[in-house]
Write an enzyme that holds these catalytic residues in place. Structure first.
Site, mmCIF file in Angstrom:
data_model
loop_
_atom_site.group_PDB
_atom_site.id
_atom_site.type_symbol
_atom_site.label_atom_id
_atom_site.label_comp_id
_atom_site.label_asym_id
_atom_site.label_seq_id
_atom_site.Cartn_x
_atom_site.Cartn_y
_atom_site.Cartn_z
ATOM 1 N N LYS A 368 0.815 -1.213 0.000
ATOM 2 C CA LYS A 368 0.000 0.000 0.000
ATOM 3 C C LYS A 368 0.847 1.262 0.000
ATOM 4 O O LYS A 368 2.019 1.256 0.366
ATOM 5 C CB LYS A 368 -0.979 -0.021 1.176
ATOM 6 C CG LYS A 368 -2.119 -1.017 0.944
ATOM 7 C CD LYS A 368 -3.211 -0.933 1.975
ATOM 8 C CE LYS A 368 -4.373 -1.861 1.583
ATOM 9 N NZ LYS A 368 -5.430 -1.884 2.624
ATOM 10 N N ARG A 403 -3.396 -10.215 4.924
ATOM 11 C CA ARG A 403 -3.690 -10.241 3.485
ATOM 12 C C ARG A 403 -2.459 -9.751 2.728
ATOM 13 O O ARG A 403 -1.981 -8.631 2.963
ATOM 14 C CB ARG A 403 -4.906 -9.354 3.184
ATOM 15 C CG ARG A 403 -5.394 -9.380 1.742
ATOM 16 C CD ARG A 403 -6.623 -8.491 1.618
ATOM 17 N NE ARG A 403 -7.211 -8.546 0.290
ATOM 18 C CZ ARG A 403 -6.866 -7.769 -0.731
ATOM 19 N NH1 ARG A 403 -5.908 -6.854 -0.558
ATOM 20 N NH2 ARG A 403 -7.459 -7.881 -1.903
#
Length: 415
Positions: A368, A403
């Site tokens: 991210k 994740r």
């Protein structure tokens, strides 16, 4: 129907696979109500042997105690258990801990299971699913018994969720799996590597993403679900969708978890979840208060869980996601907290136990942009070191699921 608590353990060979197959076999003849997290535990009794994986489960069964024992021993034999000596290494071990409040002293079966009060590897996972159950002989709750032994030698094992994006516009790997052969190769890699859950997405949620109609999203995700099920019938499949129509088709095709970043914005989603009795991952998706980041995250989760209760969704099926990197999902404002703020996202990982409400928490930091803010790495695919660092942090702080895109490297980090 009797309520029963079981313990399942393995310390030889592919421990995860043995436990997964045992749970599947148990579910064939009884109703599984709750399953604890999996814990890696030091051997007890005979200590010079490999470490165990252990978990506990709550079931309902119409079988009498000795009938149940026979079925469980049959499962052990079917899975290849060869050693039956006390304290021996074993491919699979399934014990009846409690059968209702029955007290039984029989040469074949003693209930409650002897010496539970001394065994952290039983009490720690059992406390997770039945903290208030009272031991019928000792007249103490599992919570109190667990406090008495502590958790030394018992370590929660985090589940790894690998990502398969069937979208052309995902931020780090969009459009990579259009070819069916490439898709099947990636699925096989994930299964072989030991991924616990495969998360399939058909609509990107990156900043500035384009919304996708349900029909197109279904067209994207169903081939991936089918490809996974061709390779593995027992691996968990999560589908990342906000749409009840997509969730319904995905669950019919073989998925068993819905990952809804909108936390039930589709009014039809609760009925789909209840109909299929599946696990649901719900994300915090409104901006957080800069002055009280963790408390505002907790407040959102309390609202989400209370809404689930009101809608009749089983609380034991809920996983919470603090939404790392997200700001305001509804408006698409990813600049509001935590957004790309490294400090805010780090605090959310460090504070998992402060906002989890006792429920499992999923952490998705992989690749991210806030990681890029920390390191200066603008290419999402090159944020491996940063992603692995946050995976380690999440595991140490109590995450139940991580994740990830780089599943092989993340799995290799685990002991």
């Amino acid at each position: 129907m009797a309520k029963v608590y079981l313990s399942v353990g393995s310390n030889i060979g592919d421990r995860q696979k043995f436990i997964r197959l045992a749970l599947k076999s148990i579910a064939d003849f009884c109703k599984v109500l709750k399953v604890s997290s999996t814990y890696e535990t030091e051997p007890w009794g005979k200590t010079n042997q490999p470490v165990f994986l252990n978990l506990c489960l709550e079931i309902e069964t119409s079988l009498k105690p000795k009938q149940l024992l026979e079925r469980l021993k049959s499962i052990e034999e079917d899975l290849g258990r060869t050693k039956t000596d006390k304290w021996a290494e074993r491919e699979i071990d399934i014990d009846i801990l409690f059968y209702e409040n029955l007290i039984l002293n029989d040469p074949e079966l003693v209930l409650p299971h002897p010496r539970i009060e001394e065994r952290a590897f039983v009490l720690v996972p059992l406390e997770e699913i039945a903290p208030d159950y009272t031991h019928p002989v000792l007249q103490k709750t599992i919570r109190n018994l667990a406090k008495g032994v502590g958790n030394k030698g018992v370590r929660k094992q985090v589940k790894i969720m690998g990502v398969i994006n069937m979208t052309p516009d995902s931020f780090s790997d969009g459009g990579e799996l259009k070819n069916k052969n490439l898709l099947k190769e990636k699925v096989q890699e994930m299964v072989s590597a030991g991924v616990d859950i495969i998360d399939v997405g058909g609509e990107s949620t990156r900043p500035g993403h384009n919304e996708v109609e349900a029909r197109e999203e279904i067209r994207r995700v169903l081939p991936a679900i089918r490809a996974i099920r061709e390779i593995s019938t027992d691996i968990s499949i999560s589908v990342d969708t906000q749409k009840a129509e997509v969730a319904e088709k995905a669950l019919q095709a073989g998925a068993n978890i819905i990952n809804d970043v909108s936390a039930l914005s589709d009014q039809n989603m609760p009925q789909v979840i209840k109909k299929h009795d599946c696990q649901i991952i719900l994300m915090r998706n409104r901006p957080l208060d800069e002055k009280n980041l963790v408390e505002s995250c907790k407040n959102q989760f309390e609202e989400i869980v209370e809404n689930c209760r009101a809608l009749g969704i089983d609380e034991n099926k809920i996983v919470l996601d603090p939404g790392l990197g997200f700001g305001d999902l509804a408006s698409g404002d990813f600049s509001s907290l935590p957004g790309g703020s490294p400090s805010a996202n780090t605090q959310l990982v460090l504070s998992i136990n402060d906002y989890s409400l006792g429920l499992p928490v999923l952490i998705g930091a992989s690749r991210k942009r806030f990681l890029g803010e920390m390191s200066g790495q603008k290419n999402a695919k090159k944020r491996l070191a940063e992603s692995l660092a946050f995976a380690c942090l999440a595991e140490s702080c109590g995450a139940s699921i991580i994740r990830v895109h780089d599943f092989k490297e993340t799995i290799h980090l685990q002991p």
